[in-house]
Design a protein around this motif. Structure first.
Motif, PDB file in Angstrom:
ATOM      1  N   ALA A 299       0.950  -1.272   0.124  1.00 46.74           N
ATOM      2  CA  ALA A 299      -0.270   0.011  -0.190  1.00 46.74           C
ATOM      3  C   ALA A 299       0.813   1.269   0.013  1.00 46.74           C
ATOM      4  CB  ALA A 299      -1.028  -0.058   1.313  1.00 46.74           C
ATOM      5  N   ALA A 300       2.071   1.341   0.694  1.00 49.50           N
ATOM      6  CA  ALA A 300       2.907   2.503   0.786  1.00 49.50           C
ATOM      7  C   ALA A 300       3.511   2.599  -0.582  1.00 49.50           C
ATOM      8  CB  ALA A 300       3.979   2.240   1.770  1.00 49.50           C
ATOM      9  N   GLN A 301       3.891   1.591  -1.271  1.00 46.45           N
ATOM     10  CA  GLN A 301       4.466   1.736  -2.662  1.00 46.45           C
ATOM     11  C   GLN A 301       3.483   1.979  -3.381  1.00 46.45           C
ATOM     12  OE1 GLN A 301       6.148  -2.269  -3.222  1.00 46.45           O
ATOM     13  NE2 GLN A 301       7.997  -1.937  -2.243  1.00 46.45           N
ATOM     14  N   ALA A 302       2.388   1.910  -3.572  1.00 47.76           N
ATOM     15  CA  ALA A 302       1.054   2.021  -4.668  1.00 47.76           C
ATOM     16  C   ALA A 302       0.857   3.328  -4.471  1.00 47.76           C
ATOM     17  CB  ALA A 302      -0.006   0.945  -4.634  1.00 47.76           C
ATOM     18  N   ASN A 303       0.840   3.884  -3.288  1.00 48.76           N
ATOM     19  CA  ASN A 303       0.302   5.176  -2.940  1.00 48.76           C
ATOM     20  C   ASN A 303       1.483   6.294  -2.219  1.00 48.76           C
ATOM     21  OD1 ASN A 303      -2.381   4.657  -3.946  1.00 48.76           O
ATOM     22  ND2 ASN A 303      -2.870   3.914  -1.895  1.00 48.76           N
ATOM     23  N   PRO A 304       2.403   6.422  -2.913  1.00 46.57           N
ATOM     24  CA  PRO A 304       3.527   7.304  -2.085  1.00 46.57           C
ATOM     25  C   PRO A 304       3.155   8.613  -2.108  1.00 46.57           C
ATOM     26  CG  PRO A 304       3.991   6.982  -4.324  1.00 46.57           C
ATOM     27  CD  PRO A 304       2.934   6.078  -4.384  1.00 46.57           C
ATOM     28  N   SER A 305       3.451   8.990  -0.922  1.00 44.51           N
ATOM     29  CA  SER A 305       3.172  10.542  -0.421  1.00 44.51           C
ATOM     30  C   SER A 305       4.079  11.474  -1.000  1.00 44.51           C
ATOM     31  CB  SER A 305       2.559  10.499   0.901  1.00 44.51           C
ATOM     32  OG  SER A 305       3.613  10.254   1.763  1.00 44.51           O
ATOM     33  N   THR A 306       4.061  12.098  -2.019  1.00 40.95           N
ATOM     34  CA  THR A 306       5.009  13.090  -2.649  1.00 40.95           C
ATOM     35  C   THR A 306       4.580  14.590  -2.071  1.00 40.95           C
ATOM     36  OG1 THR A 306       4.186  13.004  -4.522  1.00 40.95           O
ATOM     37  CG2 THR A 306       5.827  11.475  -4.150  1.00 40.95           C
TER      38      THR A 306
END
Length: 118
Positions: free
Chosen positions: A107-114
């Protein structure tokens, strides 16, 4: 983890019920005693399905596993079945946590918070 642990607990629910039927054949035990103990253990299995991810839920599950093995004093086959379910409980907790960690990484890789470049 919740799915694996709950599946193990539901299996235990049925095994405890069948062990209660076997224990009723013991002339030294009253029907009320057998079904009170079995009923409490079965109810605990159901309650733990909802509590397994809360603090202390896994520890209560381990206590249930110990009690299941100890029930072998009344129904000897429960030594074996209790050990099997204790191994299943360990696997459910161990691999369930690994699956949860992998899901979190995915989930962290699919939705990186930039941060915005503005």
């Amino acid at each position: 983890m919740r799915t694996l642990c709950s599946s193990t607990l539901i299996g235990e629910f049925f095994v405890i019920g069948f062990a209660g039927l076997v224990a009723m054949k013991d002339p030294d035990l009253s029907t009320a005693t057998v079904w009170t103990v079995s009923g409490v253990a079965m109810f605990l299995c159901l309650v733990l399905c909802g509590l397994v991810t809360r603090p202390g839920g896994v520890a209560l599950g381990w206590a249930l596993q110990i009690a299941l093995i100890a029930s072998g004093f009344v129904v000897p086959i429960m030594y074996f079945l209790g050990a099997i379910f204790a191994a299943l409980w360990w696997a459910s907790v161990h691999y369930g946590r690994k699956v949860d960690e992998a899901k979190a990484r995915f989930a962290a890789q699919a939705n990186p918070s930039t941060p915005d470049a503005a």
